[in-house]
Scaffold this active site. Sequence first.
Site, PDB file in Angstrom:
ATOM      1  N   ASP A 143       6.605   1.809   9.897  1.00 39.29           N
ATOM      2  CA  ASP A 143       5.511   0.836   9.765  1.00 39.29           C
ATOM      3  C   ASP A 143       5.823  -0.464  10.504  1.00 39.29           C
ATOM      4  OD1 ASP A 143       4.511   2.736   8.061  1.00 39.29           O
ATOM      5  OD2 ASP A 143       3.951   1.316   6.494  1.00 39.29           O
ATOM      6  N   PRO A 198      -6.524  -3.323   3.581  1.00 35.61           N
ATOM      7  CA  PRO A 198      -6.412  -3.194   2.123  1.00 35.61           C
ATOM      8  C   PRO A 198      -4.938  -3.077   1.725  1.00 35.61           C
ATOM      9  CG  PRO A 198      -7.472  -1.239   3.095  1.00 35.61           C
ATOM     10  CD  PRO A 198      -7.238  -2.217   4.209  1.00 35.61           C
TER      11      PRO A 198
HETATM   12  O1  PMV Z   1       1.833   5.767   2.616  1.00 34.96           O
HETATM   13  P1  PMV Z   1       2.757   5.122   3.600  1.00 34.96           P
HETATM   14  O2  PMV Z   1       2.053   4.383   4.675  1.00 34.96           O
HETATM   15  O3  PMV Z   1       3.826   4.339   2.919  1.00 34.96           O
HETATM   16  O4  PMV Z   1       3.471   6.296   4.416  1.00 34.96           O
HETATM   17  C1  PMV Z   1       4.426   7.130   3.852  1.00 34.96           C
HETATM   18  C2  PMV Z   1       4.900   8.091   4.896  1.00 34.96           C
HETATM   19  C3  PMV Z   1       5.901   9.106   4.383  1.00 34.96           C
HETATM   20  O5  PMV Z   1       6.186   9.979   5.455  1.00 34.96           O
HETATM   21  C4  PMV Z   1       5.328   9.904   3.232  1.00 34.96           C
HETATM   22  C5  PMV Z   1       7.172   8.439   3.896  1.00 34.96           C
HETATM   23  C6  PMV Z   1       8.014   7.816   4.980  1.00 34.96           C
HETATM   24  O6  PMV Z   1       8.817   6.948   4.615  1.00 34.96           O
HETATM   25  O7  PMV Z   1       7.919   8.196   6.159  1.00 34.96           O
END
Ligand code: PMV
Length: 301
Positions: free
Chosen positions: A138, A87
């Site tokens: 990511d 998603p």
């Molecule tokens: O929601 P996502 O998958 O973009 O994850 C954000 C993770 C955080 O720790 C809140 C921010 C980051 O850049 O690490």
Amino acid sequence: MITCSAPGKVYLFGEHAVVYGENAICCAVELRTKVSVEKSDEIIIESILGRTRLDHDTHPYVSYVIEKMRQFVDIPGVRIVIESELPVGSGLGSSAAVTVASIQALNHLYECGLSLEDIAKTGHEIEKMVQGNASPTDTYVSTMGGVVMIPQRKKLELINCPIVVGNTHKFSSTKQLVGNVSKLRSDFPSVVEPILSNIGQISILAEKLVAEGDYETIGKLMNINQGLLDAIGVGCAELSSLVYAARDNGAISAKITGAGGGGCMVALTREDNAEAIAKAIENAGGEAIITKNTAEGVRLE
Ligand code: PMV
């Protein structure tokens, strides 16, 4: 046509705290974005969002990938087709997956010779171009796969139990939530800094438990992590409702994954109750996806 795919990710532990240098454990999941490429007379990008040329509004990640790859190789025209099980915009790393899979597909098509490290780095640069700011997590996890301790990028053992993701379908902005936590931290440093540091400690304790496959204890720590995320204000009623639906129906653990404020939660379950937990999440108003972690990052299909 050449097809590459790349996985999405969930945070088992440590989101938000990782922004302040604390440890986090992130895990690639077997939900993939597939990108197929073939040489063509013009640039064509196709996805459920539409069929476009280079278009930074509709297809920003892929458009920047093409522009970036043009620094390495001449790309007069290419047709790119995107299909995704992830998603969009829900914290599962869909933008990293499409970016990484596109880079690797073009890397193969034009024989650019980029290594996995190059792909992770280029992917991160592209996420920054589109989002203004982005953590490298990511794109790294999508490229390399596996269960990864951040910031060391150390690969841990795989998690050998079903993972159920529950999507609230409530929009949330990572940038805004990170900003809210930052404000809370500067307003109440003596309260919030220890919370963030405790979240980091949870990831440190969990490393050994992941190696031992002690999911019951991992689950207890994930639930504590959830309480700490609530304490720093990144929960919401919809997430809590899915978290408790999962726990009340026998999940080993359930917590927010990613920025919170909406988006997704993640539950670990026993082999025989993943379906029941998925159903409980659906009954509580979420969309459930049963998945598992994966050692495989970006790959040629
Ligand atoms: O929601 P996502 O998958 O973009 O994850 C954000 C993770 C955080 O720790 C809140 C921010 C980051 O850049 O690490």
